[in-house]
Structure formats: C-alpha cells, structure tokens
Design an enzyme around this catalytic site. Sequence first.
Site, short mmCIF file in Angstrom:
data_model
loop_
_atom_site.label_atom_id
_atom_site.label_comp_id
_atom_site.label_asym_id
_atom_site.label_seq_id
_atom_site.Cartn_x
_atom_site.Cartn_y
_atom_site.Cartn_z
NE ARG A 1 -11.82 168.50 16.47
CZ ARG A 1 -11.23 168.37 17.66
NH1 ARG A 1 -10.25 167.50 17.83
NH2 ARG A 1 -11.62 169.10 18.67
CE LYS B 1 -12.75 170.50 22.67
NZ LYS B 1 -12.83 171.75 21.88
CG ASP C 1 -1.64 172.61 22.32
OD1 ASP C 1 -1.25 173.78 22.46
OD2 ASP C 1 -2.61 172.14 22.95
CG ASN C 2 -5.20 174.53 20.29
OD1 ASN C 2 -5.39 173.33 20.46
ND2 ASN C 2 -5.49 175.43 21.21
CG ASP D 1 -13.92 166.24 33.65
OD1 ASP D 1 -13.42 166.56 32.56
OD2 ASP D 1 -14.91 166.81 34.14
N GLY D 2 -11.40 164.64 31.51
CA GLY D 2 -11.46 164.10 30.15
C GLY D 2 -12.79 164.30 29.46
N GLY E 1 -0.66 166.65 25.58
CA GLY E 1 -1.02 165.40 24.91
C GLY E 1 -2.53 165.31 24.89
#
Length: 481
Positions: free
Chosen positions: A187, A121, A261-262, A133-134, A89
């Site tokens: 993006r 991102k 997922d890409n 850590d995102g 996710g």
Amino acid sequence: MSVSSAYRPDPRFAALGPEYGDVVSSAPFGELKLRIRNDRAAASVGLETLTDTEWVEHFGRFTPLPGQPGPIAMRYHGHQFRQYNPDLGDGRGFLAAQMREVATDRTSIEETSRLLDLGTKGSGTTPWSRGGDGRLTLKGGMREVLAAALLEARGVSTSRTLSLIETDERLERNDEPSPTRAAVLVRLSHSHIRLGTFQRAAFHRRSDMIETLIEHVRSLYHPHVAAGDVPGLLTAVVAANARLAAGWVAAGFVHGVLNTDNLNVTGESFDYGPWRFLPFYDPGFTAAYFDQSGLYAFARQPEAVFWALTQFAGCLKLVDDSDAGVQALTDALNGFGPAYIAELRAAFLRRLGVSSVGEAADQRLMDTTLALLREGGETLGWEPLFHDWFGGFASSARAVAGPRARLYQGKVFDDFRFALFEHEPDRPERLEQAVFAAPDPEDLLIDEVEVLWAAIDTDDDWAPLNAKLMRIETLRGALAG
C-alpha cells in the site's frame, strides 16, 4: 533499474534507529503472480516505469528499491477493543520504502513535497508475529484493493493499493474456507506511524522517544506546526482524524476495527479488515462479526476515534505534565467535537455535489439528508440518495424520473428538497459524466464482494474484479471533475 527520473528516495523512518523498528526480511516466496498493478499510484512516486519483472522483484520478493535501506518492521502498541496490548507491532508487514511524491503543476522538484510510504501486508513473519504465519489471504488482499479504491473515489483520505501479488502458498484460516489462496499486498500511504507508536514509548516511560516522535511527525507530516508546539501537533492530528471520521460517515463506510494501532497521525484509512459499506441507514451496523457489543458500529466511529485520540494525548502529556501543559492538550483534544461536525457538514456537501452557503443552511441540509435516509431505510438504501441528487437541483428531473421517484415525496422529502435547493451546484458540468446517467450508483455491498471473490476462487476469473475497479476509477474521475 527503470525507476523514473522523478523517483526520489527519502527513508526518514530508518534514521530514527533500532528502538523504533527492526530490520527484517520478507518470506521466501516461491511462484509469484502479479494480479493488481496500480500505475496511477506508482506514477505519484516515480515507479510506473518498472517492468512487470522488476515490479514482482521489488513488491513480491522485496529487493530494496534504489536508495532504500530495506524492510523495517515498525514497533508499536495499541488498545484492541479498548484492552491494552503491549505485544503488537508489524507482525505480517513492514515499511518497505519511503520516497517523495512527484512534483506536479508549478511545484519544482527542488521544493519539498509529501513524504510517502510503501507498506506491506502478508510479507512474512517478523519479531512481532506472535505465533502467526505473517501471511495474507488473497481474498483479504482483494477486499483491501476494493475498499481503498472506492473510498478514494468518494473523497475519503485513504491509503492506496499499489500492488497485489498472489503467492503459491495455501493458508489455513478459521474464519473462511481453508486451505485458501495467499497474497502479498503493498500500500502507498502518507504515513504508517500509528497512535500506537506513541503508546509504546509511553508504556516504557520513554519521554525522550516521545519527543523524538513528536519532532519527526511534526516536521514531516504537519510542518505548519511550530517546533516544540506539542498542543499544536495534537490539534493537527485531531483535525486530520476528525476529517477522516466525517468522511467515513458521509461515505457510509464502517472500518470495523478502530483499535489505536489502526489509526495514524495523518488521518488516513488503512489496514482494512472486516470493512463494510452501509446497505441502508443503520446506526448500529457493524462490520466485524466479533464486534458483538457494537463498539465500532457505524454511528459510534466518531466516538471510537475520539477515544483513541485521548490515548494519544495521554502519551504527549509525558513531555509536559504541568498544569498549563495538560490544559493546553485538553483544549486541543476538545477541539475534536466542533471539528468533526464542521467536517461532517463539508463531507455531506461534497457527497451531494453542492457548495456551502453558510453554517446554518449547511447544517439544515445535513440534518434533512439524514432524516430522509432514516425514513427511506432499506427501501431507499444509503448510496442511491447521493447518486440521485448529486448536483442538487440540477439533478431534479433525473431524480424524479428515476427508479426511486416514488420515494421522493412527503414532508421529510420536502424538507430535504428545500434545504438542497438553498445550495448551488458545485461544478455542475460533472453531471455530464456517464456515471450519472446510470439508474443506480456504483456501490460496494458485501454480496457483490462475495460474487467478485467467487469468480476468482472458483474459476481464477479476474475479469469481474478488473471491470469493477475500472468502474470505480471512472466514478473517481467523474466526482473529481
């Protein structure tokens, strides 16, 4: 608020409801420094009129743009190196906004234009961060800016980097010197709906969710497909991803991580990680140091994309598993091979700047081009051939007088030359552009990327990166004509 009058918000994904994504907030960043602002991309959605202060507010602190519901972390699953992972996710990003592309030429603003996404991102943790850590390293953000820019210039379907903003954080990473600088990237894409989005619904045996996703994707991204035509949708997604895989190969690009997922339903490159451009013809060239088996090597990318599409087709089967339904999906999926070969021929013609003269001759040109690249190896490289012979026979004098003239002889070259001379130049006036007067092409090999990063990392010198981006933009303009 200084968005332009052309800005048209249209947040369609949020309307799907909470089973498809989670409402989140961005990280509470401290000091933010605007590093990259892509006004050409911003103008395509009516955002070029934002002041720098507003830009940072919306793309660094993520105050919602007008008419937008706020950030949504999208839910999906995926195969990672062909191992299924149900814990994926949006873990360090989210869908920030959706809007319509600005009307151009004779298209009126009342007519439907493409729906575009702003995705992030490095914008902070979400319920799907899995202990991470995102965050995004500044170097990772810089690399995505470069990859997207050059792929767009070379005519490959790709997301575009709208914004790169440096944060005041320092990150610890085990794959690069730490602590390292951090950034948040935005993006602009046609869609962030992944093949893995469908996989999540299939994992939970939610045929109702798959039906909803089918109609959502069909109506917004493949509207030429009739409502209810599931094999037709698969055919469209297969075609889009066949075109993408062909574009990568012709561009000498290695994505590096072709997990399900890409890859998305519109066939766009996005979410760049350990990418590389080929230094020379090498079928086994890999981009990721952790791809020890070469699963996503240069020449295996079409295979990887097809494998991912088979997983997507398996999800669609949940809405109709009758013999006739399964056969129709199988037929659609099996269209990948012929579509890929046709797209690869077309991509090689574009890269050489010549027109099609029929399947047999086009195939001959592609085959002889690959043969010459193979023979030339490290001495010739990948990109120089396309630079020297862009425009076909119109570039003969330029090529044989250039720095690689001694390589253009012998039987393999003669086969290439004869195949090339069968084709007329496509818009030969493009050769008047200054980029073709340069002895060497505008390339982007890993050593140059490291030099550009070193200037930023050591001296906070962004001039070399900005100069590189300007040269890539000049190349894009020259190739586009």
